[in-house]
Design a protein around this motif. Structure first.
Motif, PDB file in Angstrom:
ATOM      1  N   ASP A   1       0.877  -1.256   0.072  1.00  0.00           N
ATOM      2  CA  ASP A   1       0.039  -0.004   0.005  1.00  0.00           C
ATOM      3  C   ASP A   1       0.792   1.142   0.012  1.00  0.00           C
ATOM      4  OD1 ASP A   1       1.021   0.197   2.459  1.00  0.00           O
ATOM      5  OD2 ASP A   1      -0.916   0.421   3.447  1.00  0.00           O
ATOM      6  N   ASN A   2       0.359   2.529   0.083  1.00  0.00           N
ATOM      7  CA  ASN A   2       0.911   3.771   0.006  1.00  0.00           C
ATOM      8  C   ASN A   2       2.220   4.059   1.368  1.00  0.00           C
ATOM      9  OD1 ASN A   2      -1.361   4.078   1.724  1.00  0.00           O
ATOM     10  ND2 ASN A   2      -1.504   6.273   1.106  1.00  0.00           N
ATOM     11  N   LEU A   3       1.706   3.131   2.235  1.00  0.00           N
ATOM     12  CA  LEU A   3       2.454   3.225   3.526  1.00  0.00           C
ATOM     13  C   LEU A   3       3.790   2.214   3.724  1.00  0.00           C
ATOM     14  CD1 LEU A   3      -0.310   4.005   6.310  1.00  0.00           C
ATOM     15  CD2 LEU A   3       0.975   5.458   5.007  1.00  0.00           C
ATOM     16  N   GLY A   4       3.602   1.439   2.486  1.00  0.00           N
ATOM     17  CA  GLY A   4       4.827   0.248   2.406  1.00  0.00           C
ATOM     18  C   GLY A   4       4.548  -0.864   2.972  1.00  0.00           C
ATOM     19  N   ARG A   5       3.243  -0.995   3.451  1.00  0.00           N
ATOM     20  CA  ARG A   5       2.595  -2.442   4.218  1.00  0.00           C
ATOM     21  C   ARG A   5       2.419  -3.395   3.010  1.00  0.00           C
ATOM     22  NH1 ARG A   5      -1.879   0.097   7.764  1.00  0.00           N
ATOM     23  NH2 ARG A   5      -2.595   0.766   5.543  1.00  0.00           N
ATOM     24  N   GLY A   6       2.722  -4.763   3.661  1.00  0.00           N
ATOM     25  CA  GLY A   6       2.241  -5.719   2.453  1.00  0.00           C
ATOM     26  C   GLY A   6       0.825  -6.040   2.627  1.00  0.00           C
ATOM     27  N   ILE A   7      -0.001  -6.450   1.694  1.00  0.00           N
ATOM     28  CA  ILE A   7      -1.548  -6.529   1.714  1.00  0.00           C
ATOM     29  C   ILE A   7      -1.851  -8.299   1.510  1.00  0.00           C
ATOM     30  CG2 ILE A   7      -3.391  -6.097   0.699  1.00  0.00           C
ATOM     31  CD1 ILE A   7      -1.978  -3.360  -0.298  1.00  0.00           C
ATOM     32  N   THR A   8      -2.659  -8.688   2.499  1.00  0.00           N
ATOM     33  CA  THR A   8      -3.073  -9.997   2.166  1.00  0.00           C
ATOM     34  C   THR A   8      -4.520 -10.044   2.692  1.00  0.00           C
ATOM     35  OG1 THR A   8      -2.690 -12.177   2.759  1.00  0.00           O
ATOM     36  CG2 THR A   8      -2.450 -10.734   4.641  1.00  0.00           C
ATOM     37  N   TYR A   9      -5.132 -11.253   2.406  1.00  0.00           N
ATOM     38  CA  TYR A   9      -6.690 -11.096   2.727  1.00  0.00           C
ATOM     39  C   TYR A   9      -6.722 -12.246   3.955  1.00  0.00           C
ATOM     40  CZ  TYR A   9      -8.332  -8.482  -0.777  1.00  0.00           C
ATOM     41  OH  TYR A   9      -8.540  -7.245  -1.801  1.00  0.00           O
ATOM     42  N   THR A  10      -7.457 -12.203   4.799  1.00  0.00           N
ATOM     43  CA  THR A  10      -7.676 -13.180   6.130  1.00  0.00           C
ATOM     44  C   THR A  10      -9.152 -13.247   6.153  1.00  0.00           C
ATOM     45  OG1 THR A  10      -7.265 -11.365   7.807  1.00  0.00           O
ATOM     46  CG2 THR A  10      -5.453 -12.707   7.370  1.00  0.00           C
ATOM     47  N   ASP A  11      -9.647 -14.494   5.936  1.00  0.00           N
ATOM     48  CA  ASP A  11     -11.075 -14.508   6.107  1.00  0.00           C
ATOM     49  C   ASP A  11     -11.843 -13.551   4.979  1.00  0.00           C
ATOM     50  OD1 ASP A  11     -10.856 -16.587   7.823  1.00  0.00           O
ATOM     51  OD2 ASP A  11     -10.933 -15.391   9.476  1.00  0.00           O
ATOM     52  N   ASN A  12     -11.073 -13.180   3.851  1.00  0.00           N
ATOM     53  CA  ASN A  12     -11.789 -12.391   2.893  1.00  0.00           C
ATOM     54  C   ASN A  12     -11.942 -10.926   3.315  1.00  0.00           C
ATOM     55  OD1 ASN A  12     -12.339 -14.671   1.028  1.00  0.00           O
ATOM     56  ND2 ASN A  12     -14.238 -15.225   2.157  1.00  0.00           N
ATOM     57  N   ILE A  13     -11.017 -10.643   4.088  1.00  0.00           N
ATOM     58  CA  ILE A  13     -10.919  -9.255   4.832  1.00  0.00           C
ATOM     59  C   ILE A  13      -9.331  -8.752   4.626  1.00  0.00           C
ATOM     60  CG2 ILE A  13     -11.109  -7.567   6.629  1.00  0.00           C
ATOM     61  CD1 ILE A  13     -13.221  -9.484   7.907  1.00  0.00           C
ATOM     62  N   ILE A  14      -9.290  -7.544   3.749  1.00  0.00           N
ATOM     63  CA  ILE A  14      -8.034  -7.097   3.484  1.00  0.00           C
ATOM     64  C   ILE A  14      -7.243  -6.976   4.611  1.00  0.00           C
ATOM     65  CG2 ILE A  14      -8.801  -4.699   3.481  1.00  0.00           C
ATOM     66  CD1 ILE A  14      -6.918  -4.471   0.952  1.00  0.00           C
ATOM     67  N   THR A  15      -6.023  -7.309   4.755  1.00  0.00           N
ATOM     68  CA  THR A  15      -5.219  -7.378   5.897  1.00  0.00           C
ATOM     69  C   THR A  15      -3.900  -6.642   5.678  1.00  0.00           C
ATOM     70  OG1 THR A  15      -6.245  -9.201   6.872  1.00  0.00           O
ATOM     71  CG2 THR A  15      -4.226  -8.535   7.925  1.00  0.00           C
ATOM     72  N   PHE A  16      -3.399  -5.628   6.189  1.00  0.00           N
ATOM     73  CA  PHE A  16      -2.334  -4.779   5.947  1.00  0.00           C
ATOM     74  C   PHE A  16      -1.126  -5.522   6.916  1.00  0.00           C
ATOM     75  CE2 PHE A  16      -5.659  -2.003   4.691  1.00  0.00           C
ATOM     76  CZ  PHE A  16      -5.304  -1.770   3.716  1.00  0.00           C
ATOM     77  N   VAL A  17      -0.165  -5.721   6.454  1.00  0.00           N
ATOM     78  CA  VAL A  17       1.121  -6.257   7.146  1.00  0.00           C
ATOM     79  C   VAL A  17       2.484  -5.367   6.877  1.00  0.00           C
ATOM     80  CG1 VAL A  17       2.261  -8.259   8.030  1.00  0.00           C
ATOM     81  CG2 VAL A  17      -0.158  -8.406   7.038  1.00  0.00           C
ATOM     82  N   PRO A  18       2.847  -4.963   7.942  1.00  0.00           N
ATOM     83  CA  PRO A  18       4.135  -4.062   7.620  1.00  0.00           C
ATOM     84  C   PRO A  18       5.441  -4.966   7.488  1.00  0.00           C
ATOM     85  CG  PRO A  18       3.294  -3.500   9.833  1.00  0.00           C
ATOM     86  CD  PRO A  18       2.430  -4.197   9.345  1.00  0.00           C
ATOM     87  N   LYS A  19       6.406  -4.642   6.860  1.00  0.00           N
ATOM     88  CA  LYS A  19       7.709  -5.387   6.781  1.00  0.00           C
ATOM     89  C   LYS A  19       7.496  -6.717   5.921  1.00  0.00           C
ATOM     90  CE  LYS A  19       9.867  -3.136  10.643  1.00  0.00           C
ATOM     91  NZ  LYS A  19      10.308  -3.253  11.912  1.00  0.00           N
TER      92      LYS A  19
END
Length: 72
Positions: free
Chosen positions: A2-20
């Motif tokens: 994303d624009n903050l440098g976090r990785g993006i994934t989905y958990t239980d069909n909900i977008i999840t942002f994960v730094p580093k």
């Protein structure tokens, strides 16, 4: 990412942002914020981590610059 440098994934069909994290990392997550439309998580364990290196591939070089900027 994303624009903050976090990785993006989905958990239980909900977008999840994960730094580093970046595309290709395999991690175990701990959810730290659970909103209706998104979640935020932190890495509790790296199972497989992608390390980028100097490359002639323009895409890889751009990712390296982004990761340097965000301190990965």
């Amino acid at each position: 990412m994303d624009n903050l440098g976090r990785g993006i994934t989905y958990t239980d069909n909900i977008i999840t942002f994960v730094p580093k994290t970046i595309i290709g990392d395999i991690v175990t997550l701990t959810i730290i914020k659970d909103k209706k439309k998104y979640r935020e998580a932190v890495v509790s364990k790296y199972i497989k981590r992608i390390f980028l290196f100097n490359s002639e591939n323009e895409y890889i070089n751009k990712l390296n610059k982004i990761l340097d900027f965000f301190g990965k």
